[in-house]
Design a protein around this motif. Sequence first.
Motif, PDB file in Angstrom:
ATOM      1  N   PRO A  96     -32.963  30.804 -32.363  1.00 49.36           N
ATOM      2  CA  PRO A  96     -34.271  30.541 -32.812  1.00 49.36           C
ATOM      3  C   PRO A  96     -34.411  30.291 -34.225  1.00 49.36           C
ATOM      4  O   PRO A  96     -33.692  30.592 -34.941  1.00 49.36           O
ATOM      5  CB  PRO A  96     -34.856  32.148 -32.051  1.00 49.36           C
ATOM      6  CG  PRO A  96     -33.958  32.427 -31.202  1.00 49.36           C
ATOM      7  CD  PRO A  96     -32.446  32.054 -31.799  1.00 49.36           C
ATOM      8  N   MET A  97     -35.379  29.342 -34.463  1.00 51.22           N
ATOM      9  CA  MET A  97     -35.816  28.937 -35.933  1.00 51.22           C
ATOM     10  C   MET A  97     -35.810  30.119 -36.850  1.00 51.22           C
ATOM     11  O   MET A  97     -35.897  30.021 -38.031  1.00 51.22           O
ATOM     12  CB  MET A  97     -36.889  27.936 -35.945  1.00 51.22           C
ATOM     13  CG  MET A  97     -36.389  26.493 -35.151  1.00 51.22           C
ATOM     14  SD  MET A  97     -37.892  25.471 -35.463  1.00 51.22           S
ATOM     15  CE  MET A  97     -37.788  25.374 -37.272  1.00 51.22           C
ATOM     16  N   ALA A  98     -36.564  31.493 -36.177  1.00 53.23           N
ATOM     17  CA  ALA A  98     -36.820  32.343 -36.990  1.00 53.23           C
ATOM     18  C   ALA A  98     -35.393  32.944 -37.503  1.00 53.23           C
ATOM     19  O   ALA A  98     -35.498  33.986 -38.575  1.00 53.23           O
ATOM     20  CB  ALA A  98     -37.650  33.511 -36.281  1.00 53.23           C
ATOM     21  N   GLU A  99     -34.260  32.872 -36.775  1.00 52.62           N
ATOM     22  CA  GLU A  99     -33.054  33.445 -37.119  1.00 52.62           C
ATOM     23  C   GLU A  99     -32.285  32.534 -38.256  1.00 52.62           C
ATOM     24  O   GLU A  99     -32.203  31.428 -38.147  1.00 52.62           O
ATOM     25  CB  GLU A  99     -32.072  33.826 -35.995  1.00 52.62           C
ATOM     26  CG  GLU A  99     -32.568  34.936 -35.195  1.00 52.62           C
ATOM     27  CD  GLU A  99     -31.727  35.182 -34.187  1.00 52.62           C
ATOM     28  OE1 GLU A  99     -30.449  35.183 -34.307  1.00 52.62           O
ATOM     29  OE2 GLU A  99     -32.144  35.221 -33.005  1.00 52.62           O
ATOM     30  N   GLU A 100     -31.515  33.302 -39.222  1.00 50.57           N
ATOM     31  CA  GLU A 100     -30.528  32.278 -40.023  1.00 50.57           C
ATOM     32  C   GLU A 100     -29.641  31.804 -39.051  1.00 50.57           C
ATOM     33  O   GLU A 100     -28.847  32.533 -38.307  1.00 50.57           O
ATOM     34  CB  GLU A 100     -29.965  33.318 -41.016  1.00 50.57           C
ATOM     35  CG  GLU A 100     -29.356  32.319 -42.192  1.00 50.57           C
ATOM     36  CD  GLU A 100     -27.900  32.038 -41.846  1.00 50.57           C
ATOM     37  OE1 GLU A 100     -27.701  30.774 -42.313  1.00 50.57           O
ATOM     38  OE2 GLU A 100     -27.217  32.499 -41.367  1.00 50.57           O
ATOM     39  N   TRP A 101     -29.235  30.354 -39.245  1.00 53.92           N
ATOM     40  CA  TRP A 101     -28.510  29.796 -37.788  1.00 53.92           C
ATOM     41  C   TRP A 101     -27.133  30.295 -37.963  1.00 53.92           C
ATOM     42  O   TRP A 101     -26.529  30.655 -36.976  1.00 53.92           O
ATOM     43  CB  TRP A 101     -28.492  28.261 -38.362  1.00 53.92           C
ATOM     44  CG  TRP A 101     -27.896  27.475 -36.932  1.00 53.92           C
ATOM     45  CD1 TRP A 101     -28.399  27.345 -35.878  1.00 53.92           C
ATOM     46  CD2 TRP A 101     -26.623  27.103 -37.081  1.00 53.92           C
ATOM     47  NE1 TRP A 101     -27.344  26.625 -35.198  1.00 53.92           N
ATOM     48  CE2 TRP A 101     -26.153  26.542 -35.812  1.00 53.92           C
ATOM     49  CE3 TRP A 101     -25.541  27.063 -37.876  1.00 53.92           C
ATOM     50  CZ2 TRP A 101     -24.903  25.903 -35.315  1.00 53.92           C
ATOM     51  CZ3 TRP A 101     -24.204  26.800 -37.501  1.00 53.92           C
ATOM     52  CH2 TRP A 101     -23.954  26.016 -36.110  1.00 53.92           C
ATOM     53  N   LYS A 102     -26.550  30.510 -39.084  1.00 54.43           N
ATOM     54  CA  LYS A 102     -25.042  30.684 -39.124  1.00 54.43           C
ATOM     55  C   LYS A 102     -24.812  31.994 -38.719  1.00 54.43           C
ATOM     56  O   LYS A 102     -24.043  32.461 -37.730  1.00 54.43           O
ATOM     57  CB  LYS A 102     -24.468  30.727 -40.512  1.00 54.43           C
ATOM     58  CG  LYS A 102     -24.058  29.013 -40.911  1.00 54.43           C
ATOM     59  CD  LYS A 102     -23.787  29.065 -42.445  1.00 54.43           C
ATOM     60  CE  LYS A 102     -23.585  27.666 -42.831  1.00 54.43           C
ATOM     61  NZ  LYS A 102     -23.190  27.433 -44.393  1.00 54.43           N
ATOM     62  N   GLN A 103     -25.942  33.192 -39.088  1.00 52.53           N
ATOM     63  CA  GLN A 103     -25.251  34.412 -38.503  1.00 52.53           C
ATOM     64  C   GLN A 103     -25.788  34.659 -37.072  1.00 52.53           C
ATOM     65  O   GLN A 103     -25.116  35.352 -36.276  1.00 52.53           O
ATOM     66  CB  GLN A 103     -26.404  35.388 -39.483  1.00 52.53           C
ATOM     67  CG  GLN A 103     -26.299  36.821 -39.135  1.00 52.53           C
ATOM     68  CD  GLN A 103     -24.891  37.423 -39.264  1.00 52.53           C
ATOM     69  OE1 GLN A 103     -24.363  37.324 -40.526  1.00 52.53           O
ATOM     70  NE2 GLN A 103     -24.179  38.123 -38.312  1.00 52.53           N
ATOM     71  N   GLY A 104     -26.704  33.768 -36.678  1.00 52.35           N
ATOM     72  CA  GLY A 104     -27.191  33.731 -35.483  1.00 52.35           C
ATOM     73  C   GLY A 104     -25.954  33.338 -34.546  1.00 52.35           C
ATOM     74  O   GLY A 104     -25.823  33.913 -33.369  1.00 52.35           O
TER      75      GLY A 104
END
Length: 269
Positions: free
Chosen positions: A217-225
């Motif tokens: 989801p855009m609300a999360e930091e992509w790499k950590q997600g």
Amino acid sequence: MTDLRRHQYRPRLGDQRHRREVPEHVPTNGELLEVDTFIGTVTRVTARSVRLEDRRGRSRDFALDGQLAWLEERAVSLVPGAPPAAPTAAPTLTASGSIAVPDAPARVARASRIWVEGTHDAELLELVWGDDLRHEGIVVEPLGGIDDLTDHVRAFGPGPQRRLGVLVDHLVAGTKEQRIVARVDDPHVLVTGHPYVDVWAAVKPGVLGIDAWPEVPMAEEWKQGVCDRIGYPDPPTLWRELRGRVRGWKDLEQPLVNAVERLLDHVTV
């Protein structure tokens, strides 16, 4: 079948005086030869022997060791042909797929540059295009983002011998990245990019043994997600794993490969 023995005079082939005068001959399929009173057509030639077949279908093999024979009323010495040339070794390819130049020294750096957004982009280009970059004398520099791209370009001062290529992540219509790039207007600057949210996603997921990069989801930091969803503790750990598994351009998605190749062409004109 022509009788090869119709002639007025033939020296005795066993006579050593005549052996020294007889020319060498490499037999070929279809020739009519007489060897040791056996007359037949050549049906097979190897590196060591020749096979003749007579009019009755009988076959005999003769060694190609200077064996004396008759060919069209001429005495010849049967020898093997030249050995086949050794196969040429396939050229060694770099990780980018270009032909490697063995022991080529790195070229003195040109004034031209390639800029990328971050250190991971730079490391990935080094992994795949490092040999090409050194051969051409092109330095790759991470910008730390492209928010101030126009200011950086102005400060760089592009020109005919000072070309600039810029690789941008997530360069798709309607994005912030696309609006920033649209402000760059210089014939000596080429900006290309790929549609992936991060350069990690331009690495084929099969490299890690997964079918696709997970949706974050855009609300999360992509790499950590991504790390959370495929079982890695943090981005540095996953990046080390990912970088260690990339072997060449075939491990990358084609839009990234195309973008980098265009930049290399631009800055090495």
